[in-house]
Design a protein around this motif. Structure first.
Motif, PDB file in Angstrom:
ATOM      1  N   GLY A 121      15.034   4.967 -10.056  1.00 59.46           N
ATOM      2  CA  GLY A 121      14.755   5.815 -11.207  1.00 59.46           C
ATOM      3  C   GLY A 121      13.540   6.693 -11.063  1.00 59.46           C
ATOM      4  O   GLY A 121      13.643   7.916 -11.096  1.00 59.46           O
ATOM      5  N   SER A 122      12.356   6.117 -10.912  1.00 59.70           N
ATOM      6  CA  SER A 122      11.139   6.916 -10.814  1.00 59.70           C
ATOM      7  C   SER A 122      10.025   6.068 -10.229  1.00 59.70           C
ATOM      8  O   SER A 122      10.176   4.849 -10.039  1.00 59.70           O
ATOM      9  N   LEU A 123       8.884   6.707  -9.961  1.00 54.03           N
ATOM     10  CA  LEU A 123       7.705   6.001  -9.478  1.00 54.03           C
ATOM     11  C   LEU A 123       6.746   5.666 -10.621  1.00 54.03           C
ATOM     12  O   LEU A 123       5.549   5.478 -10.399  1.00 54.03           O
ATOM     13  N   GLU A 124       7.281   5.575 -11.829  1.00 49.93           N
ATOM     14  CA  GLU A 124       6.421   5.389 -13.006  1.00 49.93           C
ATOM     15  C   GLU A 124       5.480   4.196 -12.853  1.00 49.93           C
ATOM     16  O   GLU A 124       4.305   4.264 -13.220  1.00 49.93           O
ATOM     17  N   ARG A 125       5.963   3.112 -12.283  1.00 48.61           N
ATOM     18  CA  ARG A 125       5.130   1.905 -12.175  1.00 48.61           C
ATOM     19  C   ARG A 125       3.987   2.092 -11.190  1.00 48.61           C
ATOM     20  O   ARG A 125       3.027   1.295 -11.180  1.00 48.61           O
ATOM     21  N   PHE A 126       4.055   3.135 -10.331  1.00 46.24           N
ATOM     22  CA  PHE A 126       2.999   3.377  -9.353  1.00 46.24           C
ATOM     23  C   PHE A 126       2.069   4.528  -9.744  1.00 46.24           C
ATOM     24  O   PHE A 126       1.056   4.742  -9.078  1.00 46.24           O
ATOM     25  N   GLU A 127       2.425   5.276 -10.771  1.00 45.30           N
ATOM     26  CA  GLU A 127       1.639   6.456 -11.124  1.00 45.30           C
ATOM     27  C   GLU A 127       0.200   6.106 -11.472  1.00 45.30           C
ATOM     28  O   GLU A 127      -0.733   6.839 -11.130  1.00 45.30           O
ATOM     29  N   GLY A 128      -0.007   4.973 -12.151  1.00 45.34           N
ATOM     30  CA  GLY A 128      -1.363   4.565 -12.494  1.00 45.34           C
ATOM     31  C   GLY A 128      -2.199   4.294 -11.253  1.00 45.34           C
ATOM     32  O   GLY A 128      -3.382   4.661 -11.202  1.00 45.34           O
ATOM     33  N   TYR A 129      -1.593   3.652 -10.246  1.00 41.37           N
ATOM     34  CA  TYR A 129      -2.310   3.387  -9.005  1.00 41.37           C
ATOM     35  C   TYR A 129      -2.703   4.696  -8.313  1.00 41.37           C
ATOM     36  O   TYR A 129      -3.835   4.841  -7.820  1.00 41.37           O
ATOM     37  N   ILE A 130      -1.769   5.628  -8.266  1.00 41.43           N
ATOM     38  CA  ILE A 130      -2.050   6.911  -7.623  1.00 41.43           C
ATOM     39  C   ILE A 130      -3.208   7.616  -8.320  1.00 41.43           C
ATOM     40  O   ILE A 130      -4.128   8.141  -7.667  1.00 41.43           O
ATOM     41  N   GLU A 131      -3.198   7.616  -9.643  1.00 41.46           N
ATOM     42  CA  GLU A 131      -4.258   8.284 -10.399  1.00 41.46           C
ATOM     43  C   GLU A 131      -5.596   7.582 -10.190  1.00 41.46           C
ATOM     44  O   GLU A 131      -6.634   8.238 -10.041  1.00 41.46           O
TER      45      GLU A 131
END
Length: 275
Positions: A121-131
């Protein structure tokens, strides 16, 4: 593309390891040392940094097909004419599956750890880590302890895992910090939302013949990454799949249950009795 590798062991069957997103080949070092044995002659392990990770080159656009081609070229260079047991976790698991489908002549056994051949679906669960990683003020960092103090991730294990990507290059006696992971590429992919290529599955391989070699599919019993419905798709691409679910293990199965993973891989390598 020449990928960075770490060799563990000097003799025995060949086995290569692919890590997950934000990881590095050395994440498998504990497992590799156990398989290679005390004198390094029980298995030849190759720990690979995928593109955009560790000390391997960066790419401008993510592609599982390109990742798989880079891994295949690395395996051929490491041992011309030889075949490998190929182990991949998460992102590395998808890459390993694509290697087996695109380059089946290289893979004599495939081990896929806690991932399925599907679109998540998406990388939503990783977006916080990237930020979190992109927001760390690298120009203000003096020491690794300073970086650890400034990094906002509250979970100690996740923090240590992400900060392994932070490296310093000394110039004029002053450390200059940089991320080894290609955060701009990951952020751009995350911004694609449900069209994320990293979270997705390359439909181009659906037209390829199934991989006919033996496949061990390992799932963490506490992980949400593999559903019962995934079995049909998995066996469509990999008909000789057998599944092992490890109770109590989460997504990072090889960290949560290293002894079980080592024993399972010994069986893959034909070493049922390690003694």
């Amino acid at each position: 593309m020449a990928l960075n590798t770490l060799a563990v062991g000097t003799a025995g069957p060949r086995i290569a390891f692919l890590h997950g997103l934000f990881g590095q080949g050395r994440n498998w070092n504990q497992i590799a040392k156990a398989l290679a044995g005390p004198d390094g002659t029980e298995a030849q392990c190759l720990l690979i940094d995928l593109p955009d990770h560790g000390r391997s080159p960066w790419t401008e656009e993510f592609s599982f097909e390109a990742y798989a081609d880079a891994v295949a070229a690395t395996l051929r260079e490491a041992a011309p004419g030889e075949t490998w047991a190929l182990v991949g976790h998460s992102l590395g698991g998808k890459t390993a599956m694509v290697v087996a489908l695109q380059h089946p002549e290289l893979v004599d056994h495939l081990v896929v750890v806690d991932i399925a051949p599907k679109d998540y679906g998406s990388l939503e669960r990783f977006e916080g880590y990237i930020e979190e990683m992109r927001s760390l003020p690298l120009d203000e960092i003096e020491t690794r302890a300073d970086a650890e103090e400034r990094f906002e991730e509250p979970h100690p294990g996740v923090k240590a895992f992400l900060l392994q990507n932070l490296r310093s290059d000394r110039s004029d006696g002053r450390p200059r910090w940089r991320w080894q992971a290609n955060l701009d590429l990951f952020a751009a992919d995350a911004a694609r939302g449900h069209e994320s290529r990293i979270a997705g599955w390359p439909t181009s391989v659906d037209a390829l013949p199934p991989y006919e070699g033996p496949v061990l599919w390992i799932a963490g019993g506490e992980s949400p990454y593999i559903d019962p419905d995934d079995s049909e798709t998995m066996r469509r691409h990999f008909p000789l799949t057998r599944q092992l679910t490890i109770k109590g293990a989460g997504h990072w199965v090889h960290t949560d249950a290293p002894e079980i993973i080592v024993e399972a891989l010994r069986r893959v390598l034909g070493r049922d009795d390690p003694d």
